[in-house]
Design a protein around this motif. Structure first.
Motif, PDB file in Angstrom:
ATOM      1  N   GLY A 290       0.843  -1.383   0.022  1.00 42.35           N
ATOM      2  CA  GLY A 290       0.069   0.048  -0.044  1.00 42.35           C
ATOM      3  C   GLY A 290       0.720   1.369  -0.081  1.00 42.35           C
ATOM      4  O   GLY A 290       2.138   1.101   0.253  1.00 42.35           O
ATOM      5  N   LEU A 291       0.301   2.276  -0.403  1.00 44.72           N
ATOM      6  CA  LEU A 291       0.820   3.665  -0.437  1.00 44.72           C
ATOM      7  C   LEU A 291       1.359   4.029   0.868  1.00 44.72           C
ATOM      8  O   LEU A 291       2.144   5.206   0.942  1.00 44.72           O
ATOM      9  N   SER A 292       0.608   3.811   1.999  1.00 49.29           N
ATOM     10  CA  SER A 292       1.228   4.295   3.264  1.00 49.29           C
ATOM     11  C   SER A 292       2.251   3.404   3.827  1.00 49.29           C
ATOM     12  O   SER A 292       2.971   3.709   4.822  1.00 49.29           O
ATOM     13  N   SER A 293       2.700   2.216   3.182  1.00 46.05           N
ATOM     14  CA  SER A 293       3.746   1.580   3.736  1.00 46.05           C
ATOM     15  C   SER A 293       5.156   2.397   3.669  1.00 46.05           C
ATOM     16  O   SER A 293       6.034   1.914   4.600  1.00 46.05           O
ATOM     17  N   PRO A 294       5.406   3.332   2.934  1.00 46.47           N
ATOM     18  CA  PRO A 294       6.877   3.996   3.183  1.00 46.47           C
ATOM     19  C   PRO A 294       6.895   4.565   4.345  1.00 46.47           C
ATOM     20  O   PRO A 294       8.002   4.622   4.965  1.00 46.47           O
ATOM     21  N   ALA A 295       5.776   5.096   5.031  1.00 46.13           N
ATOM     22  CA  ALA A 295       5.916   5.712   6.230  1.00 46.13           C
ATOM     23  C   ALA A 295       6.245   4.587   7.391  1.00 46.13           C
ATOM     24  O   ALA A 295       7.027   4.959   8.347  1.00 46.13           O
ATOM     25  N   ALA A 296       5.667   3.640   7.386  1.00 45.55           N
ATOM     26  CA  ALA A 296       5.808   2.339   8.166  1.00 45.55           C
ATOM     27  C   ALA A 296       7.527   1.915   7.945  1.00 45.55           C
ATOM     28  O   ALA A 296       8.332   1.993   8.986  1.00 45.55           O
ATOM     29  N   ILE A 297       7.743   1.925   6.828  1.00 48.18           N
ATOM     30  CA  ILE A 297       9.380   1.654   6.566  1.00 48.18           C
ATOM     31  C   ILE A 297      10.145   2.899   6.982  1.00 48.18           C
ATOM     32  O   ILE A 297      11.063   2.517   7.730  1.00 48.18           O
ATOM     33  N   GLY A 298       9.684   3.997   6.778  1.00 48.64           N
ATOM     34  CA  GLY A 298      10.652   5.104   7.542  1.00 48.64           C
ATOM     35  C   GLY A 298      10.933   4.915   8.867  1.00 48.64           C
ATOM     36  O   GLY A 298      11.704   5.208   9.511  1.00 48.64           O
ATOM     37  N   ALA A 299       9.424   4.591   9.589  1.00 48.90           N
ATOM     38  CA  ALA A 299       9.555   4.518  11.026  1.00 48.90           C
ATOM     39  C   ALA A 299      10.663   3.739  11.457  1.00 48.90           C
ATOM     40  O   ALA A 299      11.532   3.726  12.580  1.00 48.90           O
ATOM     41  N   VAL A 300      10.851   2.409  10.858  1.00 46.33           N
ATOM     42  CA  VAL A 300      11.705   1.466  11.263  1.00 46.33           C
ATOM     43  C   VAL A 300      12.995   1.736  10.898  1.00 46.33           C
ATOM     44  O   VAL A 300      13.922   1.683  11.695  1.00 46.33           O
ATOM     45  N   LEU A 301      13.374   2.486  10.095  1.00 45.46           N
ATOM     46  CA  LEU A 301      14.774   3.191   9.432  1.00 45.46           C
ATOM     47  C   LEU A 301      15.100   4.104  10.791  1.00 45.46           C
ATOM     48  O   LEU A 301      16.376   4.145  10.954  1.00 45.46           O
ATOM     49  N   ALA A 302      13.942   5.090  11.018  1.00 43.93           N
ATOM     50  CA  ALA A 302      14.225   6.001  12.069  1.00 43.93           C
ATOM     51  C   ALA A 302      14.669   5.432  13.439  1.00 43.93           C
ATOM     52  O   ALA A 302      15.498   5.577  14.075  1.00 43.93           O
ATOM     53  N   VAL A 303      14.082   4.174  13.663  1.00 45.38           N
ATOM     54  CA  VAL A 303      14.518   3.403  14.893  1.00 45.38           C
ATOM     55  C   VAL A 303      15.793   2.787  14.949  1.00 45.38           C
ATOM     56  O   VAL A 303      16.631   2.655  15.663  1.00 45.38           O
ATOM     57  N   ALA A 304      16.227   2.242  13.608  1.00 45.80           N
ATOM     58  CA  ALA A 304      17.447   1.836  13.558  1.00 45.80           C
ATOM     59  C   ALA A 304      18.440   3.012  13.634  1.00 45.80           C
ATOM     60  O   ALA A 304      19.571   2.958  14.499  1.00 45.80           O
ATOM     61  N   GLY A 305      18.130   4.287  13.072  1.00 45.06           N
ATOM     62  CA  GLY A 305      19.232   5.354  13.345  1.00 45.06           C
ATOM     63  C   GLY A 305      19.239   5.492  14.720  1.00 45.06           C
ATOM     64  O   GLY A 305      20.315   6.008  15.114  1.00 45.06           O
ATOM     65  N   LEU A 306      17.933   5.667  15.441  1.00 46.85           N
ATOM     66  CA  LEU A 306      18.022   5.952  16.757  1.00 46.85           C
ATOM     67  C   LEU A 306      18.936   4.952  17.747  1.00 46.85           C
ATOM     68  O   LEU A 306      19.817   5.378  18.477  1.00 46.85           O
ATOM     69  N   GLY A 307      18.882   3.409  17.371  1.00 45.30           N
ATOM     70  CA  GLY A 307      19.479   2.472  17.936  1.00 45.30           C
ATOM     71  C   GLY A 307      21.148   2.959  17.682  1.00 45.30           C
ATOM     72  O   GLY A 307      22.021   2.748  18.866  1.00 45.30           O
ATOM     73  N   ILE A 308      21.437   3.139  16.520  1.00 39.30           N
ATOM     74  CA  ILE A 308      22.965   3.403  16.323  1.00 39.30           C
ATOM     75  C   ILE A 308      23.383   4.586  16.993  1.00 39.30           C
ATOM     76  O   ILE A 308      24.603   4.811  17.632  1.00 39.30           O
ATOM     77  N   ALA A 309      22.702   5.648  17.029  1.00 35.85           N
ATOM     78  CA  ALA A 309      23.200   6.904  17.889  1.00 35.85           C
ATOM     79  C   ALA A 309      23.311   6.562  19.521  1.00 35.85           C
ATOM     80  O   ALA A 309      24.162   7.297  19.993  1.00 35.85           O
ATOM     81  N   VAL A 310      22.185   5.802  20.080  1.00 32.67           N
ATOM     82  CA  VAL A 310      22.458   5.522  21.367  1.00 32.67           C
ATOM     83  C   VAL A 310      23.481   4.655  21.594  1.00 32.67           C
ATOM     84  O   VAL A 310      24.354   4.627  22.660  1.00 32.67           O
ATOM     85  N   THR A 311      23.856   3.384  20.740  1.00 27.77           N
ATOM     86  CA  THR A 311      24.915   2.719  20.719  1.00 27.77           C
ATOM     87  C   THR A 311      26.269   3.674  20.860  1.00 27.77           C
ATOM     88  O   THR A 311      27.141   3.349  21.660  1.00 27.77           O
ATOM     89  N   ALA A 312      26.357   4.619  19.908  1.00 27.98           N
ATOM     90  CA  ALA A 312      27.422   5.609  19.957  1.00 27.98           C
ATOM     91  C   ALA A 312      27.664   6.232  21.118  1.00 27.98           C
ATOM     92  O   ALA A 312      28.850   6.769  21.680  1.00 27.98           O
ATOM     93  N   GLY A 313      26.444   6.616  21.837  1.00 33.49           N
ATOM     94  CA  GLY A 313      26.652   7.409  22.970  1.00 33.49           C
ATOM     95  C   GLY A 313      27.095   6.717  23.940  1.00 33.49           C
ATOM     96  O   GLY A 313      28.019   7.099  24.785  1.00 33.49           O
ATOM     97  N   PHE A 314      26.812   5.428  24.275  1.00 32.60           N
ATOM     98  CA  PHE A 314      27.219   4.569  25.189  1.00 32.60           C
ATOM     99  C   PHE A 314      28.644   4.072  25.071  1.00 32.60           C
ATOM    100  O   PHE A 314      29.498   4.157  26.157  1.00 32.60           O
ATOM    101  N   LEU A 315      29.147   3.883  23.835  1.00 28.46           N
ATOM    102  CA  LEU A 315      30.655   3.802  23.714  1.00 28.46           C
ATOM    103  C   LEU A 315      31.454   4.990  23.886  1.00 28.46           C
ATOM    104  O   LEU A 315      32.519   4.859  24.325  1.00 28.46           O
ATOM    105  N   ASP A 316      30.957   6.185  23.695  1.00 30.33           N
ATOM    106  CA  ASP A 316      31.640   7.418  23.833  1.00 30.33           C
ATOM    107  C   ASP A 316      31.760   7.489  25.387  1.00 30.33           C
ATOM    108  O   ASP A 316      32.749   8.021  26.114  1.00 30.33           O
ATOM    109  N   ARG A 317      30.598   7.327  26.186  1.00 34.20           N
ATOM    110  CA  ARG A 317      30.795   7.522  27.779  1.00 34.20           C
ATOM    111  C   ARG A 317      31.629   6.605  28.313  1.00 34.20           C
ATOM    112  O   ARG A 317      32.472   6.958  29.188  1.00 34.20           O
ATOM    113  N   GLY A 318      31.765   5.220  27.576  1.00 31.64           N
ATOM    114  CA  GLY A 318      32.631   4.272  28.117  1.00 31.64           C
ATOM    115  C   GLY A 318      34.119   4.693  27.867  1.00 31.64           C
ATOM    116  O   GLY A 318      35.138   4.586  28.768  1.00 31.64           O
TER     117      GLY A 318
END
Length: 404
Positions: A352-380
């Protein structure tokens, strides 16, 4: 400094206009060159190819040049590429001209962000970079709609002729108002390459690729979403595109001061908010009013990701930030291409045409996971016994003060 930042913002306005105006002129471009719409669409890819290749290449070639001279040189090459588009007689030569026009895109933004931050000082870097990027957001409000209308009325080449003129104005403004800036870093290529291999820089670039891909998974298909799901007319789509630009502008005004106060938390909140907005968009897109409101918020939180990630990459590159700053714009253009491709896969798979938004949400969560991981590594790393690398202590201290 305000006039210097204005000159940089005018250059950003020209770049933003040329990047997106062709999307509204594809039928005219296709008819004028005697090719199909799909072949005309490859000209968008040609520009993106130039950005991805040109950002690291031109930055590497200009490592020893003064920053002000580099900005004038890059904007001059951009003007030449757009003028070549105006004069190119065939599809093949227009394709080549779009690659040339895209080459200095990321390199200019990378050098411009460093110049803006340097002129503003450590305490106001986020505000200065955000103000420069205002030119890019205003391009989506004014430059793209006006350029599209001009191209439709006077021929598609007229839009790129105006972009060429704006680029020349930006060159003059930079020459007159941007002060002579001492080059930060060694001016040698190898330290820049080594900084690009820093784990925190790489994770910042990766967060940009995934996080911003979520925006373009939706933005690439915003026209059919608005007409077929929200029930809007073609004229309404133009309004929606302007609303997206307004959201981007609001986001750039808010995120600069926030990034100056708390850099990593700003990144986390922006990426988290982006994921939520994209997930909700699968529901709100079915009503024209909620769809338009969501587009404004999407523009705001989407652009809220760019400035703090730009600052993070610049700071973590330490004494050699030039190549990393430019590479960040290659990352954003990879996000543009990747988001559009993944969003298209969802539509092609019958989701469906709304599926890119759902896919985008997953991509944003992946980006957030990478950013949080980087923050933990940096604090360490900061809590460990190892001392900061030579030449990067000041940048690390500034970063730590903003994260805490």
């Amino acid at each position: 400094m305000p006039l210097a930042l204005l000159a940089l913002a005018v250059g950003a306005f020209a770049i933003g206009t040329t990047e997106f105006v062709i999307m509204g002129l594809l039928p005219e471009v296709a008819a004028g060159l005697g090719v199909s719409i799909s072949h005309a669409g490859y000209l968008i890819s040609a520009y993106a190819l130039g950005v991805v290749v040109g950002a690291p290449l031109l930055t590497a070639m200009a490592t020893r040049l003064p920053r002000k001279a580099v900005l004038i040189l890059f904007m001059g090459l951009f003007a030449v590429g757009n003028l070549a588009t105006v004069l190119a007689p065939t599809y093949e030569t227009v394709f080549a001209s779009r690659v040339v026009a895209g080459l200095p895109h990321g390199a200019f933004f990378g050098a411009g962000a460093l110049a803006a931050a340097q002129m503003a000082g450590p305490a106001r870097q986020g505000r200065a970079v955000a103000r420069m990027f205002l030119g890019l957001t205003v391009a989506n409000i004014i430059g793209v709609p006006v350029g599209t209308l001009l191209g439709q009325e006077m021929g598609w080449r007229a839009a790129f002729l105006v972009v060429t003129a704006i680029a020349v104005v930006a060159m003059v403004g930079i020459a007159v108002f941007v002060p002579r800036l001492e080059r930060t870093g060694s001016g040698r290529l190898m330290p820049e390459v080594r900084a690009l291999g820093n784990t925190q820089v790489l994770l910042g670039l990766l967060a940009a690729v995934f996080g911003f891909a979520g925006v373009f998974a939706v933005y690439s298909y915003i026209a059919p979403m608005m007409t077929e799901l929200a029930g809007m007319t073609g004229g309404g789509v133009t309004v929606v595109l302007a609303l997206f630009g307004i959201g981007m502008t609001l986001g750039s005004l808010v995120v600069g001061p926030l990034a100056d106060r708390a850099l990593r938390p700003t990144i986390y909140v922006a990426l988290g908010a982006l994921a939520v907005v994209l997930a909700l968009f699968t529901l709100t897109v079915h009503n024209p009013w909620t769809a338009m409101a969501s587009v404004v918020v999407l523009g705001a939180v989407g652009f809220g990701v760019t400035t703090p990630l730009q600052l993070l990459v610049m700071n973590k590159a330490g004494a050699a930030p030039t190549l990393a700053s430019a590479a960040n714009h290659s990352a954003f253009n990879l996000a543009n291409a990747g988001g559009a491709w993944l969003g298209g896969l969802g539509i092609s798979a019958g989701l469906g045409l709304s599926s890119p938004a759902a896919i985008g949400a997953v991509l944003a969560v992946a980006g957030l996971g990478i950013a949080v991981t980087a923050g933990f590594l940096d604090r360490g790393a900061q809590a460990g016994p190892a001392a900061p690398a030579a030449g990067s202590a000041d940048a690390s201290a500034r970063e730590s003060s903003r994260v805490s």
